[in-house]
Design a protein around this motif. Structure first.
Motif, PDB file in Angstrom:
ATOM      1  N   PHE A 139      17.454 109.783  62.789  1.00  0.00           N
ATOM      2  CA  PHE A 139      17.165 109.038  61.563  1.00  0.00           C
ATOM      3  C   PHE A 139      18.456 108.774  60.785  1.00  0.00           C
ATOM      4  N   PRO A 140      18.560 107.616  60.137  1.00  0.00           N
ATOM      5  CA  PRO A 140      19.733 107.286  59.334  1.00  0.00           C
ATOM      6  C   PRO A 140      19.591 107.790  57.906  1.00  0.00           C
ATOM      7  N   ILE A 141      20.736 107.911  57.226  1.00  0.00           N
ATOM      8  CA  ILE A 141      20.760 108.316  55.825  1.00  0.00           C
ATOM      9  C   ILE A 141      21.324 107.169  54.989  1.00  0.00           C
ATOM     10  N   PRO A 142      20.627 106.729  53.940  1.00  0.00           N
ATOM     11  CA  PRO A 142      21.166 105.657  53.085  1.00  0.00           C
ATOM     12  C   PRO A 142      22.532 106.043  52.521  1.00  0.00           C
ATOM     13  N   GLY A 143      23.448 105.100  52.509  1.00  0.00           N
ATOM     14  CA  GLY A 143      24.765 105.360  51.961  1.00  0.00           C
ATOM     15  C   GLY A 143      25.637 106.216  52.841  1.00  0.00           C
ATOM     16  N   SER A 144      25.254 106.352  54.093  1.00  0.00           N
ATOM     17  CA  SER A 144      26.035 107.186  55.008  1.00  0.00           C
ATOM     18  C   SER A 144      26.070 106.581  56.404  1.00  0.00           C
TER      19      SER A 144
END
Length: 217
Positions: A139-144
């Motif tokens: 899963f991706p992380i917003p702002g990263s």
């Protein structure tokens, strides 16, 4: 039949930011375990650790997470820790939980803890015949994740339309991590992001994932 689902995240707040709606959705009919490797003491802002832990403990209940494993590595340090130490710890957790499904941070991420952890999880979750793991997702992380500026091709989208409010409630508890607009870690932009991924997947709101592999689950 309930699945044992293991979420392996680098930091407190990663799971909520990356897949908070999905956790709320899946916890209804599955056993969710969360494993966090770092204790949330941002370098230069070590004081936020206490607040992040307080938020995490509330969010576990809100999202329906059954069990938490919390390690005490310092933030932004995973690349300095011997790889074998991380994989040994993770292998021990996997043996205890016996998960059919594992979620973890995205490898193509600008945060060194996220990318380091993802590589270690892939080692521990290799689809060997005696492994309990049948599916692995990132899963991706917003702002990263998006600031790695690498071409990320998501292949799985989970509808969180009916679970987004719990996600936002949990994220708002991380008061030290939410930024002012315009910023990917602003709560309004997190909502816009969910709408965007919903719009390209035939849902109102959705969270994106990469399915690394999946056997019959």
């Amino acid at each position: 039949m309930k699945n044992n689902i293991l979420i392996i995240a680098a930091h407190p707040d990663d799971a909520e930011l990356g897949m908070g709606g999905t956790i709320s959705k899946l916890s209804k009919n599955n056993n969710i375990t969360l494993c966090i490797l770092c204790k949330g003491n941002k370098p230069g802002k070590e004081f936020v650790e206490k607040e992040r832990m307080k938020a995490l403990n509330k969010n576990i209940k809100t999202l329906g997470i059954k069990k938490l494993y919390l390690n005490t590595f310092s933030d932004v340090s995973l690349d300095t820790i011997p790889h074998i130490k991380i994989t040994s710890y993770l292998n021990n957790i996997i043996k205890k939980v016996k998960p059919q499904i594992v979620f973890t941070n995205h490898e193509n991420d600008v945060h060194i803890d996220h990318s380091t952890l993802s590589k270690a999880v892939k080692v521990c979750c290799r689809p060997r015949h005696d492994s309990p793991v049948k599916a692995l997702y990132e899963f991706p992380i917003p702002g990263s994740t998006e600031w790695s500026f690498k071409n990320t091709k998501y292949n799985t989208f989970i509808d969180i339309t009916n679970h987004s409010n719990k996600k936002y409630k949990c994220i708002k508890r991380y008061k030290t991590e939410i930024n002012k607009s315009p910023d990917p870690l602003n709560i309004d932009f997190i909502k816009y992001r969910d709408y965007y991924f919903g719009s390209i997947s035939g849902n109102k709101k959705a969270e994106p994932f990469i399915c690394v592999y999946r056997k019959d689950v």
